[in-house]
Design an enzyme around this catalytic site. Structure first.
Site, PDB file in Angstrom:
ATOM      1  N   GLY A  56       5.325   0.379  -3.767  1.00 59.04           N
ATOM      2  CA  GLY A  56       6.506  -0.274  -3.669  1.00 59.04           C
ATOM      3  C   GLY A  56       6.218  -1.790  -3.336  1.00 59.04           C
ATOM      4  NE  ARG A 116       5.520   4.482  -5.754  1.00 62.88           N
ATOM      5  CZ  ARG A 116       6.700   3.659  -5.347  1.00 62.88           C
ATOM      6  NH1 ARG A 116       7.635   3.411  -6.104  1.00 62.88           N
ATOM      7  NH2 ARG A 116       6.538   3.381  -3.997  1.00 62.88           N
ATOM      8  CG  ASP A 136       1.009   6.265   3.084  1.00 61.64           C
ATOM      9  OD1 ASP A 136       1.681   5.871   1.788  1.00 61.64           O
ATOM     10  OD2 ASP A 136       1.230   7.151   3.761  1.00 61.64           O
ATOM     11  CB  THR A 151       4.828  -0.954   2.768  1.00 57.40           C
ATOM     12  OG1 THR A 151       6.179  -0.154   2.955  1.00 57.40           O
ATOM     13  CG2 THR A 151       3.962  -0.648   4.157  1.00 57.40           C
ATOM     14  CG  ASP A 180       8.940   1.889   3.834  1.00 58.39           C
ATOM     15  OD1 ASP A 180       9.851   1.492   3.896  1.00 58.39           O
ATOM     16  OD2 ASP A 180       8.259   2.483   2.683  1.00 58.39           O
ATOM     17  CG  ASP A 194       5.078   3.745   5.933  1.00 56.24           C
ATOM     18  OD1 ASP A 194       4.557   2.618   5.751  1.00 56.24           O
ATOM     19  OD2 ASP A 194       5.621   4.765   4.877  1.00 56.24           O
ATOM     20  NE  ARG A 251       7.065   5.528   2.134  1.00 56.76           N
ATOM     21  CZ  ARG A 251       5.588   5.515   1.641  1.00 56.76           C
ATOM     22  NH1 ARG A 251       5.468   6.169   0.473  1.00 56.76           N
ATOM     23  NH2 ARG A 251       4.756   5.287   2.322  1.00 56.76           N
TER      24      ARG A 251
HETATM   25  P1  ADP Z   1       2.600   3.274  -1.553  1.00 56.04           P
HETATM   26  O1  ADP Z   1       1.195   2.704  -2.059  1.00 56.04           O
HETATM   27  O2  ADP Z   1       3.594   2.138  -1.688  1.00 56.04           O
HETATM   28  O3  ADP Z   1       2.498   4.295  -0.564  1.00 56.04           O
HETATM   29  P2  ADP Z   1       2.552   5.297  -3.715  1.00 56.04           P
HETATM   30  O4  ADP Z   1       2.389   6.358  -2.817  1.00 56.04           O
HETATM   31  O5  ADP Z   1       3.589   5.588  -5.054  1.00 56.04           O
HETATM   32  O6  ADP Z   1       2.898   3.916  -3.205  1.00 56.04           O
HETATM   33  O7  ADP Z   1       0.992   5.062  -4.243  1.00 56.04           O
HETATM   34  C1  ADP Z   1       0.876   3.996  -5.375  1.00 56.04           C
HETATM   35  C2  ADP Z   1      -0.193   4.430  -6.365  1.00 56.04           C
HETATM   36  O8  ADP Z   1      -1.327   4.603  -5.510  1.00 56.04           O
HETATM   37  C3  ADP Z   1       0.114   5.652  -6.988  1.00 56.04           C
HETATM   38  O9  ADP Z   1       1.158   5.490  -8.030  1.00 56.04           O
HETATM   39  C4  ADP Z   1      -1.305   6.110  -7.628  1.00 56.04           C
HETATM   40  O10 ADP Z   1      -1.534   5.245  -8.489  1.00 56.04           O
HETATM   41  C5  ADP Z   1      -2.127   5.699  -6.430  1.00 56.04           C
HETATM   42  N1  ADP Z   1      -2.436   6.791  -5.537  1.00 56.04           N
HETATM   43  C6  ADP Z   1      -1.519   7.455  -4.637  1.00 56.04           C
HETATM   44  N2  ADP Z   1      -2.155   8.513  -4.015  1.00 56.04           N
HETATM   45  C7  ADP Z   1      -3.331   8.521  -4.599  1.00 56.04           C
HETATM   46  C8  ADP Z   1      -4.567   9.448  -4.511  1.00 56.04           C
HETATM   47  N3  ADP Z   1      -4.514  10.377  -3.516  1.00 56.04           N
HETATM   48  N4  ADP Z   1      -5.661   9.123  -5.182  1.00 56.04           N
HETATM   49  C9  ADP Z   1      -5.726   8.156  -6.025  1.00 56.04           C
HETATM   50  N5  ADP Z   1      -4.816   7.193  -6.147  1.00 56.04           N
HETATM   51  C10 ADP Z   1      -3.610   7.584  -5.542  1.00 56.04           C
END
Ligand code: ADP
Length: 319
Positions: free
Chosen positions: A11, A72, A103, A125, A127, A129, A171
């Site tokens: 995000g 994503r 995260d 972010t 959030d 968080d 979130r």
């Molecule tokens: P944010 O970083 O805002 O928390 P997301 O949770 O959608 O957003 O994570 C962003 C991107 O990070 C995901 O689309 C993916 O490409 C990568 N990602 C998330 N979790 C993992 C993971 N366990 N291992 C590797 N890459 C990850």
């Protein structure tokens, strides 16, 4: 270290641009080349990577969003996806990567580091968080947007003597609701970290009406549940003229505040220093106004916590 990369992922948040700028300028200041990876981990896998110079990041410090775009990318959660990413980084001669995101993005940075490619995570972010930091880049700007909106809603709430339920983002975290609620003088704040009793809300509204109050503002964090459903129950029990306002994506945009720009600059610069020191697998944050870094794995194992003393204070001064 001769050449590093930077990407934004997950995000978006206001201040990501200020952070990219800090990474690029700090690196160039130390004679390190910087490549921008476009569209997050998706662009990393596909090789959407270009060199950035001093001018590439001109005129962005005050802009919301991210000039590198974000995405994503489910494929990046797989070993193959991560290996493709590392192959692209090697193809471009990049030796270290700064990842600005939430995260989920930290998880990706951790995986790359485990596979031998040094990455630094920065908390981008709205959030708030992310563990390992008191504040995330974008949180302060989102708060200011929310408070401006609530101030406006309060005007019309008072004119019509209405109850307003305002749903905000976050979130699973209640930070946006809590901080904006206290700043806007909301009478009720609902956060996912704390349960609520519908009768307490109803009694509070009734007490307010009895002492001649003209409005009642409820701020509901999205993680609490459906604001329409909660509002419908309150409306039924109080027989009040209650309206719902879901603020939505307005909270993710806009020019970053001073606090977010300065935070972005401090954290971005530290990320470059860590890579220069040959360190990877670290995330950078701010604790008690000091820039700190810790192991991403350790940070991710510690859940972000809300400050319950602020929650208690909110109920003591707004009723
Ligand atoms: P944010 O970083 O805002 O928390 P997301 O949770 O959608 O957003 O994570 C962003 C991107 O990070 C995901 O689309 C993916 O490409 C990568 N990602 C998330 N979790 C993992 C993971 N366990 N291992 C590797 N890459 C990850």
């Amino acid at each position: 270290m001769q050449r590093i990369g930077v990407l934004t992922s997950g995000g978006d948040s206001p201040g990501m641009n200020a952070c990219i700028r800090a990474v690029v300028r700090k690196a160039i200041y130390h004679n390190i080349e910087v490549y921008g990876v476009y569209h997050g981990y998706q662009g990393l896998i596909s090789g959407n990577i270009e060199p950035l110079n001093v001018g590439s990041v001109a005129d962005i410090v005050h802009r919301g969003g991210t000039m590198l775009y974000t995405a994503r990318c489910p494929e990046f959660k797989t070993d193959e996806g991560q290996e493709k990413g590392i192959a692209q980084l090697k193809r471009f001669g990049i030796e270290g990567l700064v990842v600005i995101g939430g995260d989920g993005s930290y998880q990706g940075a951790k995986k790359l580091t485990e596979k031998g490619f040094p990455c630094i995570g920065l908390p981008g972010t709205i959030d708030n968080d992310i563990p390992g930091t008191d504040f995330t880049i974008g949180f302060d700007t989102a708060l200011n947007t929310v408070v401006q909106a609530i101030d406006k809603i309060r005007d019309t709430a008072t004119s019509h003597e209405r109850v307003f339920a305002i749903e905000v983002m976050g979130r699973n975290a209640g930070d946006i609701a809590l901080w904006s609620g206290i700043a806007a003088g909301a009478e009720t704040i609902l956060i996912p970290e704390d349960g609520y009793d519908i009768n307490d809300i109803v009694n509070k509204i009734q007490r307010g009406i009895n002492r001649g109050k003209k409005h009642h503002i409820m701020v509901i964090a999205e993680g609490v549940g459906n604001a329409d459903e909660i509002a419908a129950r309150v409306k039924e029990l109080t027989k009040s003229d209650l309206r719902v306002s879901v603020l939505g994506h307005i909270q993710r945009g806009g020019s970053p505040t001073v606090a977010d720009r300065v935070l972005a600059a401090r954290l971005g610069a530290r990320a470059v220093e860590l890579l220069m020191e040959g360190k990877g697998g670290r995330c950078v944050g701010i604790l008690n106004n000091k820039v700190v870094d810790e192991d991403i794995l350790v940070a991710l194992s510690n859940k972000h916590k809300i400050d319950h003393s602020i929650f208690k204070l909110a109920s003591e001064i707004s009723f």
